[in-house]
Design a protein around this motif. Structure first.
Motif, PDB file in Angstrom:
ATOM      1  N   ASP A 132      57.711   0.295  36.411  1.00  0.00           N
ATOM      2  CA  ASP A 132      58.120  -1.066  36.763  1.00  0.00           C
ATOM      3  C   ASP A 132      56.935  -1.887  37.265  1.00  0.00           C
ATOM      4  OD1 ASP A 132      60.674  -0.510  35.996  1.00  0.00           O
ATOM      5  OD2 ASP A 132      61.599  -0.835  37.964  1.00  0.00           O
ATOM      6  N   MET A 133      56.042  -1.267  38.013  1.00  0.00           N
ATOM      7  CA  MET A 133      54.816  -1.956  38.427  1.00  0.00           C
ATOM      8  C   MET A 133      54.026  -2.394  37.194  1.00  0.00           C
ATOM      9  SD  MET A 133      53.478   0.427  41.618  1.00  0.00           S
ATOM     10  CE  MET A 133      51.862  -0.360  41.698  1.00  0.00           C
ATOM     11  N   ARG A 134      53.851  -1.467  36.265  1.00  0.00           N
ATOM     12  CA  ARG A 134      53.121  -1.774  35.024  1.00  0.00           C
ATOM     13  C   ARG A 134      53.756  -2.954  34.297  1.00  0.00           C
ATOM     14  NH1 ARG A 134      54.534   1.998  30.223  1.00  0.00           N
ATOM     15  NH2 ARG A 134      56.294   0.544  30.345  1.00  0.00           N
ATOM     16  N   ASP A 135      55.062  -2.907  34.126  1.00  0.00           N
ATOM     17  CA  ASP A 135      55.749  -3.960  33.383  1.00  0.00           C
ATOM     18  C   ASP A 135      55.662  -5.301  34.089  1.00  0.00           C
ATOM     19  OD1 ASP A 135      56.366  -2.020  31.540  1.00  0.00           O
ATOM     20  OD2 ASP A 135      58.474  -1.824  32.153  1.00  0.00           O
ATOM     21  N   ALA A 136      55.733  -5.282  35.402  1.00  0.00           N
ATOM     22  CA  ALA A 136      55.624  -6.532  36.168  1.00  0.00           C
ATOM     23  C   ALA A 136      54.239  -7.149  36.011  1.00  0.00           C
ATOM     24  CB  ALA A 136      55.927  -6.276  37.640  1.00  0.00           C
ATOM     25  N   PHE A 137      53.214  -6.320  36.034  1.00  0.00           N
ATOM     26  CA  PHE A 137      51.848  -6.835  35.883  1.00  0.00           C
ATOM     27  C   PHE A 137      51.592  -7.331  34.467  1.00  0.00           C
ATOM     28  CE2 PHE A 137      50.672  -3.481  39.295  1.00  0.00           C
ATOM     29  CZ  PHE A 137      51.086  -4.328  40.300  1.00  0.00           C
ATOM     30  N   GLU A 176      51.328  11.613  36.298  1.00  0.00           N
ATOM     31  CA  GLU A 176      51.238  10.631  37.384  1.00  0.00           C
ATOM     32  C   GLU A 176      49.966   9.800  37.273  1.00  0.00           C
ATOM     33  OE1 GLU A 176      52.572  12.326  41.455  1.00  0.00           O
ATOM     34  OE2 GLU A 176      52.008  14.043  40.204  1.00  0.00           O
ATOM     35  N   VAL A 177      48.868  10.480  37.020  1.00  0.00           N
ATOM     36  CA  VAL A 177      47.588   9.777  36.886  1.00  0.00           C
ATOM     37  C   VAL A 177      47.657   8.769  35.740  1.00  0.00           C
ATOM     38  CG1 VAL A 177      45.139  10.053  36.335  1.00  0.00           C
ATOM     39  CG2 VAL A 177      46.254  11.628  37.946  1.00  0.00           C
ATOM     40  N   GLN A 178      48.287   9.144  34.630  1.00  0.00           N
ATOM     41  CA  GLN A 178      48.422   8.229  33.500  1.00  0.00           C
ATOM     42  C   GLN A 178      49.304   7.036  33.860  1.00  0.00           C
ATOM     43  OE1 GLN A 178      46.739   8.479  30.416  1.00  0.00           O
ATOM     44  NE2 GLN A 178      47.418   6.334  30.507  1.00  0.00           N
ATOM     45  N   HIS A 179      50.401   7.283  34.547  1.00  0.00           N
ATOM     46  CA  HIS A 179      51.270   6.179  34.954  1.00  0.00           C
ATOM     47  C   HIS A 179      50.540   5.213  35.898  1.00  0.00           C
ATOM     48  CE1 HIS A 179      54.657   8.161  33.069  1.00  0.00           C
ATOM     49  NE2 HIS A 179      55.484   7.241  33.516  1.00  0.00           N
ATOM     50  N   LEU A 180      49.757   5.753  36.820  1.00  0.00           N
ATOM     51  CA  LEU A 180      48.997   4.885  37.719  1.00  0.00           C
ATOM     52  C   LEU A 180      47.948   4.107  36.944  1.00  0.00           C
ATOM     53  CD1 LEU A 180      48.565   4.067  40.718  1.00  0.00           C
ATOM     54  CD2 LEU A 180      46.761   5.806  40.796  1.00  0.00           C
ATOM     55  N   SER A 181      47.272   4.774  36.012  1.00  0.00           N
ATOM     56  CA  SER A 181      46.265   4.112  35.187  1.00  0.00           C
ATOM     57  C   SER A 181      46.881   2.993  34.366  1.00  0.00           C
ATOM     58  CB  SER A 181      45.596   5.133  34.269  1.00  0.00           C
ATOM     59  OG  SER A 181      44.670   4.517  33.404  1.00  0.00           O
ATOM     60  N   ASP A 182      48.077   3.220  33.833  1.00  0.00           N
ATOM     61  CA  ASP A 182      48.753   2.190  33.046  1.00  0.00           C
ATOM     62  C   ASP A 182      49.069   0.965  33.899  1.00  0.00           C
ATOM     63  OD1 ASP A 182      48.652   3.854  30.855  1.00  0.00           O
ATOM     64  OD2 ASP A 182      50.753   4.488  30.995  1.00  0.00           O
ATOM     65  N   ALA A 183      49.524   1.198  35.129  1.00  0.00           N
ATOM     66  CA  ALA A 183      49.808   0.081  36.031  1.00  0.00           C
ATOM     67  C   ALA A 183      48.533  -0.661  36.397  1.00  0.00           C
ATOM     68  CB  ALA A 183      50.507   0.590  37.296  1.00  0.00           C
ATOM     69  N   GLN A 184      47.469   0.100  36.629  1.00  0.00           N
ATOM     70  CA  GLN A 184      46.188  -0.520  36.974  1.00  0.00           C
ATOM     71  C   GLN A 184      45.667  -1.365  35.815  1.00  0.00           C
ATOM     72  OE1 GLN A 184      43.208   2.307  38.153  1.00  0.00           O
ATOM     73  NE2 GLN A 184      41.660   0.750  38.570  1.00  0.00           N
ATOM     74  N   GLU A 185      45.714  -0.820  34.626  1.00  0.00           N
ATOM     75  CA  GLU A 185      45.209  -1.533  33.457  1.00  0.00           C
ATOM     76  C   GLU A 185      46.061  -2.759  33.137  1.00  0.00           C
ATOM     77  OE1 GLU A 185      44.906   1.211  30.238  1.00  0.00           O
ATOM     78  OE2 GLU A 185      43.407   2.463  31.241  1.00  0.00           O
TER      79      GLU A 185
END
Length: 262
Positions: A132-137, A176-185
Motif C-alpha cells: 500500500d505504501m508503494r501504491d500510494a507513492f 521483505e527487502v524487495q517489498h521495501l525496495s519497491d516502496a522506496q523506488e
C-alpha cells in the motif's frame, strides 16, 4: 532553514518519558519522530516536553500499542495520516513545516516470527502495508518530503550482523527487502543514512534477549531516514546514537539523526 531531525522507536513514551527528555536535553534535535508510543494522545506527556521547547505535536495514538508522534521546536501543522493495509492501527502520521516540507513518520508492522503469510497473518499484514505504501507513492509521487521511522526491515547485507544467518529471519528476508525496495523506488526515496554513511555495518536495534547486547553486537538497522530527490542533497550529518541502547531501562531501538539545510 537548517534543522536536525531524529527518529526513535521509544517502546512506550510514558514509560520512557525520562529517556526522551534525556535525548532532547543532550542532543537537542529540532524535530523528534517517535514510534510505538503506546498511548492515546490525551495521555501523551506533553507538558515536560513543552517545557523543554518542544511545544508542537502532531500524533496518532492507541492504548497499549502502536502509535506515532512528531515533536518539534519548529512550528508544524497536521498533514494527515493513512491507514495502510486497512489495519486500523496508528502507524502513520505526517506533519508540514512552514517551508512546505512534509515529514512522514512510519511504524511498519513487525511481521511476527514466521516469514510465511499463509502460516502467519502478521507477516501478510506487513507485506500488504508495504504494498500500500508503494501504491500510494506511485499514485502521488511525493515532493519535498522526508520519510522516517521504524520500517522493521534491514535491507542491506551490512545492515545486519550476519546476512546468511538472517535470510530466513523476519526483517531481513528477501521478500521483505524487495517489498521495501519497491516502496522506496515508487517514491524515488533516497536512503539518507546510507548516503551519508555508505560503508560498514550499521545497526539501530539490538534484541532484549541478548545477555550483553554490546558485546554480542547482533544488531539490525531497522530505523530509517529517507528524503525525496529534490531535497536529499540538502541532507547531511547522519548518525546513530548507539549509546542510547545502554541507558537505564532502554528501548531496544536507538535514535537515528540527520540534518537538513532547507
Amino acid at each position: 532553514m537548517p534543522f536536525t531531525l531524529a527518529t526513535w522507536n521509544i517502546n512506550s513514551v510514558r514509560l520512557r518519558e525520562g529517556l526522551v527528555q534525556k535525548l532532547l536535553g543532550e542532543e537537542t534535535p529540532d524535530i523528534l519522530c517517535l514510534q510505538e508510543i503506546k498511548t492515546p494522545i490525551d495521555k501523551f506527556p506533553t507538558e515536560g516536553f513543552a517545557a523543554m521547547g518542544y511545544r508542537h505535536l502532531v500524533a496518532r495514538g492507541q492504548k497499549g500499542y502502536n502509535g506515532v508522534a512528531i515533536l518539534s521546536k519548529l512550528p508544524i501543522t497536521d498533514a494527515g495520516d493513512s491507514d495502510y493495509a486497512a489495519l486500523g492501527h496508528a502507524r502513520h502520521v505526517a506533519a508540514r513545516l512552514e517551508n512546505g516540507v512534509v515529514i512522514h513518520n512510519f511504524y511498519v508492522p513487525a511481521g511476527g516470527d514466521i516469514p510465511d503469510r499463509e502460516e502467519n497473518v502478521k507477516f501478510g499484514q506487513k507485506l500488504d502495508f508495504l504494498t500500500d505504501m508503494r501504491d500510494a507513492f506511485r499514485a502521488d509521487r511525493p515532493q519535498r518530503a522526508i520519510l522516517v521511522g521504524d520500517l522493521n526491515i534491514a535491507p542491506r547485507e551490512d545492515d545486519v550482523w550476519n546476512h546468511k544467518a538472517l535470510l530466513k529471519i523476519v526483517s531481513h528476508t528477501p521478500i521483505e527487502v524487495q517489498h521495501l525496495s519497491d516502496a522506496q523506488e515508487a517514491g524515488a526515496w533516497v536512503d539518507v543514512t546510507r548516503k551519508d554513511i555508505p560503508e560498514g555495518r550499521l545497526y539501530s536495534w539490538w534484541s532484549y534477549r541478548a545477555a550483553d547486547w554490546d558485546a554480542a553486537d547482533k544488531g539490525r538497522r531497522l530505523d530509517h531516514v529517507w528524503a525525496t530527490p529534490d531535497i536529499a542533497g540538502a541532507a547531511h550529518g547522519s548518525r546513530i546514537l548507539r549509546s542510547a541502547r545502554g541507558w537505564d531501562q532502554p528501548s531496544d531501538h536507538v535514535p537515528v539523526f540527520a540534518t537538513f539545510d532547507l
